[in-house]
Scaffold this active site. Sequence first.
Site, mmCIF file in Angstrom:
data_model
loop_
_atom_site.group_PDB
_atom_site.id
_atom_site.type_symbol
_atom_site.label_atom_id
_atom_site.label_comp_id
_atom_site.label_asym_id
_atom_site.label_seq_id
_atom_site.Cartn_x
_atom_site.Cartn_y
_atom_site.Cartn_z
ATOM 1 C CD GLU A 49 13.108 -20.450 -29.452
ATOM 2 O OE1 GLU A 49 14.235 -20.602 -29.624
ATOM 3 O OE2 GLU A 49 12.377 -21.713 -30.418
ATOM 4 C CB CYS A 80 19.935 -15.786 -35.697
ATOM 5 S SG CYS A 80 20.424 -17.756 -35.272
ATOM 6 C CB ILE A 136 23.256 -18.366 -30.008
ATOM 7 C CG1 ILE A 136 24.656 -17.479 -29.824
ATOM 8 C CG2 ILE A 136 22.789 -18.652 -29.171
ATOM 9 C CD1 ILE A 136 23.488 -15.706 -29.565
ATOM 10 N NE ARG A 137 19.427 -22.031 -27.554
ATOM 11 C CZ ARG A 137 18.205 -20.653 -28.207
ATOM 12 N NH1 ARG A 137 17.290 -21.068 -28.503
ATOM 13 N NH2 ARG A 137 18.095 -19.686 -27.501
ATOM 14 C CG HIS A 172 23.165 -14.275 -33.546
ATOM 15 N ND1 HIS A 172 22.071 -13.199 -33.552
ATOM 16 C CD2 HIS A 172 22.553 -14.949 -33.049
ATOM 17 C CE1 HIS A 172 20.928 -14.304 -33.052
ATOM 18 N NE2 HIS A 172 22.006 -15.177 -33.028
ATOM 19 C CD GLU A 174 21.503 -10.034 -33.265
ATOM 20 O OE1 GLU A 174 22.437 -9.927 -34.734
ATOM 21 O OE2 GLU A 174 20.860 -11.259 -33.300
HETATM 22 N N1 GLN Z 1 17.181 -21.419 -32.716
HETATM 23 C C1 GLN Z 1 16.013 -20.831 -32.626
HETATM 24 C C2 GLN Z 1 15.712 -20.639 -33.228
HETATM 25 O O1 GLN Z 1 15.015 -21.990 -34.325
HETATM 26 C C3 GLN Z 1 17.265 -19.432 -33.260
HETATM 27 C C4 GLN Z 1 18.625 -18.654 -32.295
HETATM 28 C C5 GLN Z 1 18.870 -17.283 -32.191
HETATM 29 O O2 GLN Z 1 17.665 -16.629 -33.316
HETATM 30 N N2 GLN Z 1 19.670 -17.060 -32.235
HETATM 31 O O3 GLN Z 1 13.954 -19.722 -33.678
#
Ligand code: GLN
Length: 191
Positions: A49, A80, A136-137, A172, A174
Amino acid sequence: MKTVGVLALQGSFREHLKLLGQIEGIHPIPVKNVQTLQQVDGIILPGGESTTQGKLLKDFSLLEPLKERILSGLPVWGTCAGTILLAKQIAGDEPPHLGVMDITIRRNAYGGQLDSFIDETIIPAVSAQKIPLVFIRAPWIDKTEDNVKVLASLNGKVIAAKQGQMLATSFHPELTYDLSFHQYFIDQIIK
Ligand code: GLN
């Protein structure tokens, strides 16, 4: 032997450390303070995040030292959330975190948690084999300046880019068993 650090404040740092541990000639270390930051030949900023990571970077007095090391040439790879930390611009009104890479990033560009997905593609600069892509998001890269090389796009959106010794992916590696992106970072960026 190369020492490769993984920023270990929040997110998928254990997964990066585990994959790095499988690569010969690499000594992986978690980075949580300036002392460990000074030991690394390259650093990975994991997924997670970005807002939390940005705050923790400040709380741990790492934001400025990390930024300075990257600006003086430390090889860095953001996955990400890590890519969001690197971007000079975040779409919308959010202020940048490290703000070192000439890209505009769009957070949560594919939607929320339920819109997370897996795909695969060949990224010629990295490997002749298909690479699994876990989103992922995830963000995508809205805009790259001329000094940024696009390494991969998916459905017209930039998902991997390189600027000098800075590497950014919106997915990702990883979270897969595929080592090719880690190997690419070590062989082509850290050298
Ligand atoms: N949505 C997250 C962000 O805005 C990033 C998501 C992730 O690292 N999988 O920080």
